[in-house]
Design an enzyme around this catalytic site. Structure first.
Site, PDB file in Angstrom:
ATOM      1  N   TRP A   9      21.926  33.636  38.664  1.00 33.34           N
ATOM      2  CA  TRP A   9      22.600  34.747  39.392  1.00 33.34           C
ATOM      3  C   TRP A   9      21.319  35.573  40.259  1.00 33.34           C
ATOM      4  CZ3 TRP A   9      25.758  36.927  34.859  1.00 33.34           C
ATOM      5  CH2 TRP A   9      26.893  36.879  34.447  1.00 33.34           C
ATOM      6  N   LYS A  10      20.044  35.345  40.227  1.00 33.74           N
ATOM      7  CA  LYS A  10      18.984  36.007  40.734  1.00 33.74           C
ATOM      8  C   LYS A  10      18.877  37.341  40.236  1.00 33.74           C
ATOM      9  CE  LYS A  10      19.771  32.161  44.545  1.00 33.74           C
ATOM     10  NZ  LYS A  10      18.904  31.446  45.542  1.00 33.74           N
ATOM     11  N   HIS A  93      11.761  27.640  39.756  1.00 26.81           N
ATOM     12  CA  HIS A  93      12.846  27.489  40.573  1.00 26.81           C
ATOM     13  C   HIS A  93      11.739  28.022  41.983  1.00 26.81           C
ATOM     14  CE1 HIS A  93      15.787  29.322  43.375  1.00 26.81           C
ATOM     15  NE2 HIS A  93      16.950  29.062  42.967  1.00 26.81           N
ATOM     16  N   GLU A 165      16.404  20.658  43.983  1.00 24.93           N
ATOM     17  CA  GLU A 165      17.262  22.032  44.884  1.00 24.93           C
ATOM     18  C   GLU A 165      15.848  20.965  46.378  1.00 24.93           C
ATOM     19  OE1 GLU A 165      19.104  25.238  42.782  1.00 24.93           O
ATOM     20  OE2 GLU A 165      16.970  25.369  42.450  1.00 24.93           O
TER      21      GLU A 165
HETATM   22  C1  PEP Z   1      19.643  28.271  43.492  1.00 24.04           C
HETATM   23  O1  PEP Z   1      18.920  29.160  44.263  1.00 24.04           O
HETATM   24  O2  PEP Z   1      19.283  27.704  43.015  1.00 24.04           O
HETATM   25  C2  PEP Z   1      20.631  28.467  44.771  1.00 24.04           C
HETATM   26  C3  PEP Z   1      20.942  26.715  43.893  1.00 24.04           C
HETATM   27  O3  PEP Z   1      21.440  28.772  45.395  1.00 24.04           O
HETATM   28  P1  PEP Z   1      22.161  28.255  46.667  1.00 24.04           P
HETATM   29  O4  PEP Z   1      23.105  28.054  45.637  1.00 24.04           O
HETATM   30  O5  PEP Z   1      22.545  29.665  47.172  1.00 24.04           O
HETATM   31  O6  PEP Z   1      21.836  27.184  47.766  1.00 24.04           O
END
Ligand code: PEP
Length: 256
Positions: A9-10, A93, A165
């Site tokens: 959810w950041k 992250h 990611e």
């Molecule tokens: C994240 O920040 O871990 C992420 C994958 O964000 P998003 O799905 O918005 O790209």
């Protein structure tokens, strides 16, 4: 192996909003045997939500924590303080790496602190756009992966979840900035090969690898069918209840 659907959810939702969302999510959650649904709210919401959550249905993750248990570290929250409150923690992250300056050494200590406090770390790794353009993806992935794991005992490897990611694919609104399943497959292969070369085949089989980068209900199925992928880490789409539950439905169809 379980399929992980993790919502990051950041810096979104007040504690009240997070509580209402969680209430609705637990009601809307389809049956999901063999799937682990996890959400990562802001630190301030973790304790109240831990009293509200039905851990048989889903789990909580921290978005970040500091590796020392106690001390003169103003503003920080330790993994020790989070133990019993969360089952997982996102570690390393890209927003922590590139906005707040976390490096592999610090991230390795966080991974170890999480394991020490019985919290499963979700270690995020991924190359930036320019690193990919300069052909540095392999080195970056290897360095972040082995660097992040460098402070834990080999026997603890299976407690760590790896999330690939690519930084350039996070929070993207452009289709041209989405990672293709082939691009993801190539890096997941590299991650698994690096782990096998370092820890052996048997230890590596138990390690879950997730993908994250602008996952939504329309592309989730394609990423989940990439060989070697065990789930998804979702930012933007996890903030919209219908999208998050649609992704869980897709995962149910594809993986279970
Ligand atoms: C994240 O920040 O871990 C992420 C994958 O964000 P998003 O799905 O918005 O790209």
């Amino acid at each position: 192996m379980k399929t992980y659907i993790v919502g990051n959810w950041k810096l979104n939702f007040t504690v009240g909003e997070a509580s209402i969302y969680l209430h609705k999510l637990m009601k809307a959650l389809p049956n999901h045997r063999d799937m682990e649904v996890v959400v990562a709210p802001s630190t301030v919401a973790l304790q109240p939500l831990s009293l509200q959550i039905d851990r048989h249905k889903m789990k909580l993750a921290a978005q970040n924590a500091f590796y020392r248990d106690y001390g003169a570290y103003t503003g920080e929250t330790s993994f020790l303080q989070l133990s019993g409150i969360v089952d997982y923690a996102i570690v390393g992250h890209s927003e922590q790496r590139y906005i707040f300056g976390q490096d592999d050494k610090m991230i390795a200590k966080e991974v170890a602190a999480a394991v020490r406090n019985r919290i499963r770390p979700i270690l995020c790794i991924g190359e930036t756009e320019s690193e990919r353009a300069f052909g540095e993806t392999t080195d970056v992935i290897r360095d972040q992966l082995l660097g992040g794991l460098s402070e834990i005992a080999d026997d603890d490897l299976e407690k760590v979840i790896i999330a690939y990611e690519p930084v350039w694919a996070i929070s993207s609104t452009k289709v041209s900035k989405l990672a293709t399943p082939d691009e993801v497959a190539e890096v997941v292969k590299l991650i698994r090969k690096t782990l096998v070369d370092t820890y052996g085949k048997k230890a590596t089989e138990k390690v879950s690898v997730l993908f994250g980068g602008s996952v939504n209900p329309s592309n989730a199925g394609a990423y989940l069918t990439v060989p070697g992928i065990n789930g998804l880490l979702i930012g933007g789409s996890s903030l919209i209840l219908s999208e998050f539950t649609d992704i869980i439905e897709v995962a149910k169809r594809v993986k279970v």
